[in-house]
Design a protein around this motif. Structure first.
Motif, short mmCIF file in Angstrom:
data_model
loop_
_atom_site.label_atom_id
_atom_site.label_comp_id
_atom_site.label_asym_id
_atom_site.label_seq_id
_atom_site.Cartn_x
_atom_site.Cartn_y
_atom_site.Cartn_z
N TYR A 1 0.80 -1.23 0.00
CA TYR A 1 0.00 0.00 0.00
C TYR A 1 0.84 1.28 0.00
O TYR A 1 0.30 2.36 0.23
CB TYR A 1 -0.92 0.01 1.23
CG TYR A 1 -2.15 -0.85 1.06
CD1 TYR A 1 -3.20 -0.44 0.24
CD2 TYR A 1 -2.28 -2.06 1.73
CE1 TYR A 1 -4.34 -1.22 0.09
CE2 TYR A 1 -3.42 -2.85 1.59
CZ TYR A 1 -4.44 -2.42 0.76
OH TYR A 1 -5.56 -3.19 0.61
N ARG B 1 -0.51 4.21 -2.05
CA ARG B 1 -1.73 4.77 -1.46
C ARG B 1 -1.39 5.62 -0.24
O ARG B 1 -1.95 6.71 -0.04
CB ARG B 1 -2.68 3.63 -1.08
CG ARG B 1 -3.96 4.05 -0.38
CD ARG B 1 -4.86 4.83 -1.29
NE ARG B 1 -6.20 4.95 -0.72
CZ ARG B 1 -6.93 6.05 -0.77
NH1 ARG B 1 -6.46 7.15 -1.36
NH2 ARG B 1 -8.13 6.08 -0.26
N SER C 1 -18.45 2.54 -1.48
CA SER C 1 -17.05 2.54 -1.07
C SER C 1 -16.76 3.63 -0.04
O SER C 1 -15.60 3.82 0.35
CB SER C 1 -16.14 2.74 -2.29
OG SER C 1 -16.32 1.70 -3.22
N SER D 1 -8.46 -8.87 10.80
CA SER D 1 -8.92 -8.50 9.46
C SER D 1 -10.39 -8.87 9.27
O SER D 1 -11.17 -8.09 8.70
CB SER D 1 -8.06 -9.17 8.38
OG SER D 1 -8.07 -10.56 8.50
N ALA E 1 -13.72 -4.50 -1.61
CA ALA E 1 -12.38 -3.94 -1.82
C ALA E 1 -12.16 -2.70 -0.95
O ALA E 1 -11.09 -2.53 -0.34
CB ALA E 1 -12.16 -3.59 -3.29
N ALA E 2 -13.17 -1.82 -0.88
CA ALA E 2 -13.05 -0.59 -0.08
C ALA E 2 -12.96 -0.90 1.41
O ALA E 2 -12.15 -0.30 2.13
CB ALA E 2 -14.24 0.33 -0.35
N THR F 1 -11.90 -3.69 2.75
CA THR F 1 -10.63 -4.37 2.99
C THR F 1 -9.48 -3.37 3.02
O THR F 1 -8.61 -3.44 3.89
CB THR F 1 -10.37 -5.44 1.91
OG1 THR F 1 -11.44 -6.39 1.93
CG2 THR F 1 -9.05 -6.16 2.16
N GLU F 2 -9.48 -2.42 2.08
CA GLU F 2 -8.41 -1.42 2.05
C GLU F 2 -8.38 -0.61 3.35
O GLU F 2 -7.32 -0.43 3.95
CB GLU F 2 -8.58 -0.47 0.87
CG GLU F 2 -7.49 0.60 0.82
CD GLU F 2 -7.70 1.61 -0.29
OE1 GLU F 2 -7.01 1.51 -1.31
OE2 GLU F 2 -8.55 2.52 -0.10
N LEU G 1 -5.30 -0.59 5.97
CA LEU G 1 -4.58 0.66 6.23
C LEU G 1 -4.63 1.03 7.71
O LEU G 1 -3.64 1.52 8.27
CB LEU G 1 -5.15 1.79 5.38
CG LEU G 1 -4.81 1.74 3.88
CD1 LEU G 1 -5.55 2.83 3.11
CD2 LEU G 1 -3.30 1.87 3.65
N LEU H 1 -6.32 -9.49 -2.52
CA LEU H 1 -6.88 -8.27 -3.11
C LEU H 1 -7.42 -8.53 -4.52
O LEU H 1 -8.40 -7.90 -4.94
CB LEU H 1 -5.83 -7.16 -3.14
CG LEU H 1 -5.36 -6.67 -1.76
CD1 LEU H 1 -4.26 -5.63 -1.90
CD2 LEU H 1 -6.52 -6.13 -0.94
#
Length: 264
Positions: A57, A60, A133, A159, A175-176, A178-179, A183, A232
Motif C-alpha cells: 500500500y 496509497r 465505497s 482482518s 475492496a473498499a 478491505t483497504e 490501512l 486483493l
C-alpha cells in the motif's frame, strides 16, 4: 532442522495474518509440533507481515500524505486517525486491566467457528445493501472498536472483524472495506509490536537466536506479500464465503483434537 521450522512458522504467519482466518489458531497448532517460540519471536514475525502490507500500500499511503490538502484525502486520513486512536486508547486500557482471554486451543477454536458463521451472515447482509465505497465516521469508529474485540478474543481475526463490521455498517464494497481495514491495521500493528518489543526489552527478553528470527521474519514478509496480493485480486470477483467455511472446519478440527487430548 530448526531453521526449517522457522521457515514453516514464517509461511504460516505470512499466509494467515491478513487473511480473515486468524493467525493465532494456526500458530498455536504449528507450535504444538514445532515447539513454542518466545513472545519476541512471535512479535517480530508478525512485523514481517505488517511490512509486507506496508509495501503493498505504499503508493496509497504516499498519495494520502502528500496530497492531504485534497478534501477526499484529508477526510480519509481523519477516518483512519479516528479508528487508530480508538484502538490505541482502548487497547492500552484493556492491556492495563489485563482483560484478554487466554491464548489456548479451546477459546481460539470457538472464536474461529463463531467468526466463520458471523462472516457468512455479515456478507449475506452486506450483499443486500447498495454498493458503496464510502468510509463514514460510524464505520471508522466501529473498525477501531472491532480491533479491540479481536485483541480481547484471540482467534477472532483482526482482518475479519474489521472488514465485516465496515461492510455491514455501509461500506458494502469488499475492496473498499478491505483497504480501510488494512490501512488502519498498519499503524495499529506497528504500534502493538513496538509496545510489546519495548516491554520485552525492559524485562530482559531472554536470549534469542537471531538467525532463526531473521529467517522467519524474511519468510513471513515474502509470504504475506504474496498472500495479500492474491487476496486483493480474489475479492474483486469472489465473496469471503470460502474463508468462512475454512474457519468453521479448522475450528471444529481444533475442538476435536483438544477433546481427544492431542493438543492442549
Amino acid at each position: 532442522m530448526t531453521y526449517l521450522h522457522d521457515v514453516w512458522l514464517g509461511v504460516i504467519e505470512g499466509i494467515t495474518e491478513f487473511l480473515p482466518i486468524s493467525s493465532t489458531g494456526h500458530l498455536l497448532l504449528a507450535e504444538h509440533w514445532l515447539g513454542a517460540r518466545s513472545e519476541t519471536y512471535n512479535i517480530v514475525i508478525q512485523a514481517g507481515a505488517i511490512l509486507a502490507v506496508t509495501l503493498i500500500y505504499w503508493r496509497r499511503i504516499v498519495e494520502l500524505l502528500a496530497n492531504w490538502r485534497q478534501p477526499e484525502n484529508r477526510d480519509y486520513l481523519v477516518k483512519l486517525t479516528v479508528a487508530f486512536g480508538i484502538t490505541a486508547v482502548l487497547g492500552l486500557i484493556v492491556k492495563k486491566l489485563g482483560f484478554e482471554l487466554p491464548t489456548t486451543i479451546q477459546p481460539v477454536a470457538w472464536a474461529l467457528v463463531i467468526g466463520g458463521f458471523w462472516m457468512i451472515a455479515a456478507e449475506s447482509y452486506a450483499a443486500r445493501l447498495k454498493d458503496s465505497s464510502v468510509i463514514t465516521l460510524k464505520v471508522a469508529i466501529a473498525v477501531g472498536l472491532a480491533q479491540i474485540v479481536a485483541g480481547i478474543f484471540p482467534g477472532t481475526s483482526r482482518s475479519a472483524s474489521t472488514i465485516f463490521i465496515a461492510m455491514i455498517l455501509g461500506t458494502s464494497n469488499r475492496a473498499a472495506a478491505t483497504e480501510f481495514a488494512f490501512l488502519v491495521g498498519i499503524p495499529t500493528m506497528y504500534a502493538a509490536s513496538g509496545y510489546e518489543l519495548l516491554k520485552q526489552a525492559m524485562h530482559g527478553g531472554g536470549h534469542e537466536n537471531w538467525t532463526s528470527l531473521g529467517i522467519a521474519f524474511v519468510v513471513s514478509t515474502v509470504t504475506a506479500f504474496i498472500a495479500v496480493k492474491w487476496l486483493l485480486g480474489f475479492i474483486q470477483t469472489h465473496r469471503f464465503t470460502s474463508f468462512a467455511i475454512y474457519r468453521i472446519v479448522f475450528g471444529g478440527l481444533l475442538l476435536v483434537l483438544s477433546a481427544a487430548g492431542i493438543v492442549g
